[in-house]
Design an enzyme around this catalytic site. Structure first.
Site, PDB file in Angstrom:
ATOM      1  N   HIS A  28     -71.638  85.612 -21.106  1.00 20.06           N
ATOM      2  CA  HIS A  28     -71.563  86.710 -20.133  1.00 20.06           C
ATOM      3  C   HIS A  28     -70.123  87.192 -20.078  1.00 20.06           C
ATOM      4  O   HIS A  28     -69.314  86.717 -19.286  1.00 20.06           O
ATOM      5  CB  HIS A  28     -72.029  86.213 -18.761  1.00 20.06           C
ATOM      6  CG  HIS A  28     -72.205  87.301 -17.746  1.00 20.06           C
ATOM      7  ND1 HIS A  28     -73.214  87.276 -16.799  1.00 20.06           N
ATOM      8  CD2 HIS A  28     -71.507  88.444 -17.508  1.00 20.06           C
ATOM      9  CE1 HIS A  28     -73.117  88.346 -16.020  1.00 20.06           C
ATOM     10  NE2 HIS A  28     -72.075  89.069 -16.445  1.00 20.06           N
ATOM     11  N   HIS A  30     -68.144  91.052 -20.504  1.00 17.35           N
ATOM     12  CA  HIS A  30     -68.129  92.495 -20.758  1.00 17.35           C
ATOM     13  C   HIS A  30     -66.825  92.812 -21.472  1.00 17.35           C
ATOM     14  O   HIS A  30     -65.745  92.593 -20.919  1.00 17.35           O
ATOM     15  CB  HIS A  30     -68.204  93.266 -19.441  1.00 17.35           C
ATOM     16  CG  HIS A  30     -69.447  93.008 -18.667  1.00 17.35           C
ATOM     17  ND1 HIS A  30     -70.571  93.799 -18.782  1.00 17.35           N
ATOM     18  CD2 HIS A  30     -69.761  92.046 -17.760  1.00 17.35           C
ATOM     19  CE1 HIS A  30     -71.518  93.336 -17.987  1.00 17.35           C
ATOM     20  NE2 HIS A  30     -71.049  92.266 -17.357  1.00 17.35           N
ATOM     21  N   HIS A 208     -78.788  91.582 -15.887  1.00 21.19           N
ATOM     22  CA  HIS A 208     -78.130  91.160 -14.658  1.00 21.19           C
ATOM     23  C   HIS A 208     -79.157  91.222 -13.531  1.00 21.19           C
ATOM     24  O   HIS A 208     -79.836  92.252 -13.354  1.00 21.19           O
ATOM     25  CB  HIS A 208     -76.975  92.100 -14.310  1.00 21.19           C
ATOM     26  CG  HIS A 208     -75.771  91.947 -15.195  1.00 21.19           C
ATOM     27  ND1 HIS A 208     -75.853  91.864 -16.551  1.00 21.19           N
ATOM     28  CD2 HIS A 208     -74.440  91.888 -14.880  1.00 21.19           C
ATOM     29  CE1 HIS A 208     -74.629  91.752 -17.062  1.00 21.19           C
ATOM     30  NE2 HIS A 208     -73.757  91.759 -16.060  1.00 21.19           N
ATOM     31  N   GLU A 211     -77.305  88.998  -8.453  1.00 20.11           N
ATOM     32  CA  GLU A 211     -75.871  88.867  -8.158  1.00 20.11           C
ATOM     33  C   GLU A 211     -75.651  89.386  -6.738  1.00 20.11           C
ATOM     34  O   GLU A 211     -75.409  88.626  -5.812  1.00 20.11           O
ATOM     35  CB  GLU A 211     -75.032  89.646  -9.160  1.00 20.11           C
ATOM     36  CG  GLU A 211     -73.534  89.583  -8.881  1.00 20.11           C
ATOM     37  CD  GLU A 211     -72.724  90.525  -9.761  1.00 20.11           C
ATOM     38  OE1 GLU A 211     -71.487  90.389  -9.768  1.00 20.11           O
ATOM     39  OE2 GLU A 211     -73.309  91.411 -10.431  1.00 20.11           O
ATOM     40  N   ASP A 290     -67.307  86.909 -17.239  1.00 20.52           N
ATOM     41  CA  ASP A 290     -67.727  88.224 -16.759  1.00 20.52           C
ATOM     42  C   ASP A 290     -66.736  89.319 -17.148  1.00 20.52           C
ATOM     43  O   ASP A 290     -66.849  89.904 -18.210  1.00 20.52           O
ATOM     44  CB  ASP A 290     -67.956  88.182 -15.248  1.00 20.52           C
ATOM     45  CG  ASP A 290     -68.848  89.305 -14.728  1.00 20.52           C
ATOM     46  OD1 ASP A 290     -69.307  90.131 -15.523  1.00 20.52           O
ATOM     47  OD2 ASP A 290     -69.081  89.354 -13.509  1.00 20.52           O
ATOM     48  N   ASP A 291     -65.773  89.612 -16.281  1.00 25.08           N
ATOM     49  CA  ASP A 291     -64.740  90.634 -16.523  1.00 25.08           C
ATOM     50  C   ASP A 291     -63.374  89.985 -16.263  1.00 25.08           C
ATOM     51  O   ASP A 291     -62.757  90.188 -15.212  1.00 25.08           O
ATOM     52  CB  ASP A 291     -64.948  91.827 -15.587  1.00 25.08           C
ATOM     53  CG  ASP A 291     -66.288  92.500 -15.803  1.00 25.08           C
ATOM     54  OD1 ASP A 291     -66.402  93.299 -16.746  1.00 25.08           O
ATOM     55  OD2 ASP A 291     -67.227  92.208 -15.033  1.00 25.08           O
TER      56      ASP A 291
END
Length: 367
Positions: A28, A30, A208, A211, A290-291
């Protein structure tokens, strides 16, 4: 005889060293979310664009989010500097170098073509830059990187269908298609036809769900989209029947601890909630970043924070690392080989090949 470690586990090798050394898969991430402020400013200058911020420090100061949407507003602003094949190569290769430093051996990377199409960047420009970076990553960094083409759920079903049409001629380069962006008010059911078409084309499905959206979104992703994996999924803990289903079917959850912390998911009680997904849960929970440019850490940092707040030891970290390969789209034989390697490394650590210590203090985390 070594003294007992500070966290009460019987490890010999320092846990922080084990976290750094253990092979991992990241499921996961991005790629646009790995755009560090320094690169953002550099690419703006290289492309003759007005930079989104006056400088690096102003950019970092802007990374103060109230929720998912306030983060996404900044995220899309940063993406405006990505214009050329070289930009996407540089972005992806920078991430791969950071991942390799955390001993990531497999990474399954999201990218958002609709974001770049809206900025006037052709699909192939972004794709070619990313693919070239992955090729160099394999040869120079020994990291196996693959792509997942994601659709933006705040946009229409028609927009996603158009993006899928552009992706299908290149489907050999994609492991799967995914669903990301603003969750609340954009349930998985909105994209049922898109994902059915992708599945008919032979692509796997991830999404997703759970969340900021409710546990019912996880059920929709499972039942309507027929996903192979749930991204995030933390709110599954609010539905006992869902938790049992995830446990029975061993559906992978790609949990992102520092993202949850930064976006104030379960604010004030996040460690207790994550404990339900990790410690003795029987779930196929994985740890991811994630980011990372926005949320304060790449995957190794996520393992460190989770181990610190939950009091995990080498055995638990090894299980999470094995889960990362089990939840990946690698062939079964490759998964088994990585699990054997991780078990061997954990056994050596527990046998005392290293200084006895728990996870060191002073990692700079806010719980």
């Amino acid at each position: 005889m070594p003294s007992a470690p500070a966290n009460g586990h019987d490890e010999g090798l320092a846990l922080q060293d084990f976290i750094r050394a253990v092979p991992k898969a990241e499921l996961h991430i991005h790629i646009e979310g790995s755009l560090e402020p320094e690169m953002m400013m550099h690419l703006a200058a290289r492309n003759g664009l007005t930079p989104p911020y006056a400088g690096v420090e102003e950019a970092r100061a802007a990374y103060d989010f109230r929720d998912l949407q306030s983060f996404l507003d900044l995220y899309y602003k940063g993406c405006e500097v990505l214009r050329t094949e070289a930009d996407f190569f540089d972005l992806c290769f920078a991430y791969l170098k950071r991942a390799a430093s955390d001993n990531v051996k497999r990474t399954e990377i999201f990218f958002d073509p609709q974001t770049h199409l809206a900025n006037g960047v052709p699909f192939e420009t972004a794709l070619n830059g990313l693919l070239k970076a992955l090729e160099v990553g394999r040869s120079q960094l020994d990291i196996d990187g693959r792509l997942i083409c994601c659709f933006l759920r705040h946009l229409s079903e028609e927009s996603a269908l158009q993006a899928l049409e552009q992706a299908l001629p290149h489907k050999s380069h994609f492991l799967a298609v995914g669903l990301d962006s603003s969750e609340v008010g954009n349930p998985p059911s909105k994209f049922e036809r898109v994902m059915a078409k992708a599945r008919e084309a032979g692509l796997r499905i991830v999404a997703h769900a759970g969340e900021e959206g409710p546990a019912s979104y996880v059920w929709e992703a499972l039942n309507l989209l027929q996903v192979d994996r749930i991204d995030h999924g933390v709110r599954s803990i609010e539905d006992s029947a869902l938790m049992q289903h995830l446990r029975d079917k061993q559906v992978a959850l790609t949990v992102c601890p520092l993202s949850n912390l930064k976006l104030r998911v379960y604010e004030g009680c996040l460690p207790d909630k994550l404990r339900e997904l990790v410690v003795g849960s029987g779930l196929l929970t994985t740890v991811n970043s994630d980011d990372p440019a926005y949320f304060g850490g790449y995957v190794g940092r996520n393992y460190e924070w989770l181990a610190k707040v939950l009091g995990l030891g080498i055995k638990e970290v090894a299980e999470l690392a094995k889960n990362s390969f089990k939840g990946s789209f690698l062939a079964a034989a490759e998964v088994e080989a990585w699990c054997v390697t991780i078990d061997k490394l954990a056994a050596e650590a527990l046998a005392g090949k290293g200084a006895a210590a728990g996870l060191s203090e002073g990692l700079g985390f806010r719980v």
